[in-house]
Design a protein around this motif. Structure first.
Motif, PDB file in Angstrom:
ATOM      1  N   VAL A 179       1.054  -1.286  -0.161  1.00 39.93           N
ATOM      2  CA  VAL A 179      -0.077   0.101   0.234  1.00 39.93           C
ATOM      3  C   VAL A 179       0.705   1.376   0.024  1.00 39.93           C
ATOM      4  CG1 VAL A 179      -1.968  -1.165   1.109  1.00 39.93           C
ATOM      5  CG2 VAL A 179      -0.362   0.060   2.548  1.00 39.93           C
ATOM      6  N   GLU A 183      -1.482   4.073  -4.057  1.00 38.79           N
ATOM      7  CA  GLU A 183      -2.711   4.644  -3.077  1.00 38.79           C
ATOM      8  C   GLU A 183      -4.166   4.027  -3.327  1.00 38.79           C
ATOM      9  OE1 GLU A 183      -2.693   7.022  -0.831  1.00 38.79           O
ATOM     10  OE2 GLU A 183      -0.971   6.913  -0.724  1.00 38.79           O
ATOM     11  N   MET A 185      -4.688   0.841  -3.755  1.00 43.16           N
ATOM     12  CA  MET A 185      -4.429  -0.417  -2.822  1.00 43.16           C
ATOM     13  C   MET A 185      -4.776   0.252  -1.470  1.00 43.16           C
ATOM     14  SD  MET A 185      -4.016  -3.152  -4.758  1.00 43.16           S
ATOM     15  CE  MET A 185      -2.987  -4.498  -3.792  1.00 43.16           C
ATOM     16  N   LYS A 186      -4.309   1.418  -1.102  1.00 43.94           N
ATOM     17  CA  LYS A 186      -4.686   1.720   0.431  1.00 43.94           C
ATOM     18  C   LYS A 186      -5.931   2.443   0.687  1.00 43.94           C
ATOM     19  CE  LYS A 186      -1.941   4.676   3.619  1.00 43.94           C
ATOM     20  NZ  LYS A 186      -0.888   5.468   3.793  1.00 43.94           N
ATOM     21  N   TRP A 190      -9.858  -4.588   1.897  1.00 48.00           N
ATOM     22  CA  TRP A 190      -8.891  -5.750   2.138  1.00 48.00           C
ATOM     23  C   TRP A 190      -9.612  -6.700   2.979  1.00 48.00           C
ATOM     24  CZ3 TRP A 190      -3.664  -6.347   1.208  1.00 48.00           C
ATOM     25  CH2 TRP A 190      -3.216  -5.498   0.222  1.00 48.00           C
ATOM     26  N   LEU A 208      -3.575   0.807   6.565  1.00 53.49           N
ATOM     27  CA  LEU A 208      -4.505   1.469   5.677  1.00 53.49           C
ATOM     28  C   LEU A 208      -4.604   3.263   6.330  1.00 53.49           C
ATOM     29  CD1 LEU A 208      -7.147  -0.988   4.640  1.00 53.49           C
ATOM     30  CD2 LEU A 208      -5.009  -0.391   3.519  1.00 53.49           C
ATOM     31  N   GLY A 213      -9.447   3.322   2.878  1.00 54.15           N
ATOM     32  CA  GLY A 213      -9.296   1.759   2.931  1.00 54.15           C
ATOM     33  C   GLY A 213     -10.086   1.149   4.168  1.00 54.15           C
TER      34      GLY A 213
END
Length: 363
Positions: A179, A183, A185-186, A190, A208, A213
Motif C-alpha cells: 500500500v 494509493e 490499494m490503500k 481488504w 491503511l 481503505g
C-alpha cells in the motif's frame, strides 16, 4: 502458526506503581459498537486480566505465600515439558509467573507491611486455580491472563480463539509495503479470512490509515468474531473494520472481483500431526484453527481458488503456511491450476528463516 507455542508475552510498560489515572487510560470507554454483519453472537468476551478493576485485596503475606508456592511448582517442572513435547521449561514458567503478578496486582511496588492488604484484579484463590491450570493442564499462559502482545497491540484472547504468533506479524509488513507504493490499494477493501482474534485485520487497518481503505474480517467461530469485535473496539477501528461471521468466502459474496487484498493465516497442520504438537496447542487451541486436513493444504487450496474470484485486477494476497514444502506445493498448484490468474508469486521467510508465506498478485 508453529507446532509449538512460545511464551512471547511481553510485560506491560506500566509504572512501578499503577495510579488511578494510568488505569483509567487503559480502561477508557470504547467507541461505538464494532460493525458486525450476519447474525449477532451472544458470546461475551472475557476481559484481559490487566484491564480488570482492582476490586479484590489480600494480605501481602498471603500473596507472598502464593508466589512462593507457585514458584516452587514452576521450578519442580525443570525440563520435563521440554522433553515431553518441546513445552516450556522452569525458566519460562518463572518469567510467566512474574508477568502474572504484574497483571494481577494493582500496586507493583508492594511497599507495604506483611499484614497490610494489597489491591488485586483477581481473588487470591483464583490465582491458585489459574497457576494450577497453567502447570497441571498446560493451559496456555495467554489464556490464563486473557491477552497476547502482538506487534504494538495487546489483543484479548481466550479459549476458542487462536493465539496470534510473532511470525504472522510479517503479513502486515507485506501489506504495508504494497500500500505504500499504491494509493489505490490503500483506499481499497481488504479481507482477513479466519481472523481469530482480529490480529491481522487490526494490523492492516492501522496500515491503511485514514485514506478510506477498510478491512472485512471473517471467521466461522462466533467466539472468535466476538473477541475480534472486542479488540477492534479497543483500538477504535470499527469504522475501518467490518466483522462477518461465516466460513471463508461465504460472507463475502458481495465482494467478488472487488477486493484489493486478501490475507489469511489458515489451519495448515496435517491431521496426523495434531496429536504430537505441544500440549498448550493441541489440548487448548481450537482444532478448527489448526487442522488443515490430510496434508495440511485443504484450506490453503480453497483460499487460492477463492482469491482468483474475489481479487480485483492487481489485487494482492498473502497466505501463511506450515513451511517450505507447503509453500512450494502452493506455488505449484497456482501455476498449474489457476490458468495464469496470478503473477509475481514469491515465497517469503519468517523471522527464523523458514519459508513460511506465499504472496502474489492477481492479473
Amino acid at each position: 502458526m508453529k507446532l509449538t507455542l512460545s511464551s512471547v508475552y511481553r510485560p506491560h510498560s506500566f509504572p512501578t506503581l499503577l495510579n488511578s489515572s494510568s488505569f483509567s487510560t487503559l480502561c477508557r470507554p470504547f467507541c461505538s459498537s464494532a460493525a458486525l454483519s450476519s447474525r449477532p453472537t451472544c458470546v461475551k468476551p472475557q476481559v484481559p486480566l490487566f484491564l480488570r478493576p482492582p476490586i479484590y485485596s489480600t494480605k501481602l503475606c498471603d500473596l507472598k505465600k502464593w508466589h512462593d508456592w507457585a514458584k516452587g511448582v514452576a521450578l519442580s517442572i525443570g525440563s520435563t515439558f521440554v522433553h515431553s513435547d518441546n513445552g516450556p521449561d522452569s525458566g519460562i514458567l518463572c518469567r510467566e509467573l512474574k508477568w502474572l503478578m504484574e497483571d494481577a496486582v494493582e500496586d507493583h511496588s508492594l511497599s507495604v507491611k506483611d499484614d497490610e492488604r494489597v489491591k488485586m484484579r483477581v481473588d487470591i484463590e483464583e490465582l491458585y486455580c489459574l497457576w494450577k491450570q497453567r502447570i497441571q493442564e498446560r493451559r496456555p499462559f495467554q489464556y490464563v491472563v486473557g491477552c497476547e502482545h502482538w506487534r504494538d497491540l495487546v489483543l484479548s484472547v481466550q479459549e476458542g480463539v487462536l493465539i496470534p504468533r510473532p511470525e504472522t506479524e510479517l503479513v502486515v509488513d507485506f501489506v504495508s509495503d504494497v500500500v505504500s507504493e499504491n494509493e489505490d490499494m490503500k483506499r481499497g477493501v481488504w479481507a482477513d479470512l479466519g481472523t481469530g482474534s482480529g490480529a491481522l485485520a487490526i494490523g492492516i487497518g492501522g496500515v491503511l490509515g485514514s485514506g478510506g481503505g477498510r478491512v472485512i474480517a471473517t471467521d466461522l467461530s462466533p467466539v472468535a468474531v466476538a473477541v475480534a469485535a472486542y479488540n477492534v473496539r479497543r483500538y477504535c477501528l470499527q469504522d475501518k473494520i467490518e466483522l462477518r461471521e461465516g466460513s471463508w468466502f461465504e460472507p463475502l459474496k458481495d465482494m467478488e472481483g472487488k477486493l484489493a487484498g486478501l490475507v489469511s493465516n489458515p489451519p495448515y497442520i496435517p491431521s496426523k500431526d495434531i496429536s504430537g504438537v505441544q500440549a498448550e496447542v493441541g489440548r487448548h487451541e481450537p482444532r478448527v484453527a489448526l487442522d488443515g486436513g490430510i496434508d495440511g493444504m485443504h484450506a490453503l487450496l480453497h483460499l487460492c481458488d477463492g482469491a482468483a474470484l474475489m481479487l480485483k485486477p492487481g489485487g494482492f494476497f498473502a497466505f501463511e503456511t506450515n513451511g517450505e514444502q507447503q509453500c512450494r506445493a502452493l506455488v505449484d498448484y497456482i501455476e498449474n491450476n489457476k490458468n495464469g490468474s496470478f503473477c509475481n508469486l514469491e515465497i517469503r521467510s519468517d523471522f527464523a528463516g523458514i519459508q513460511r508465506f506465499v504472496i502474489g498478485f492477481h492479473r
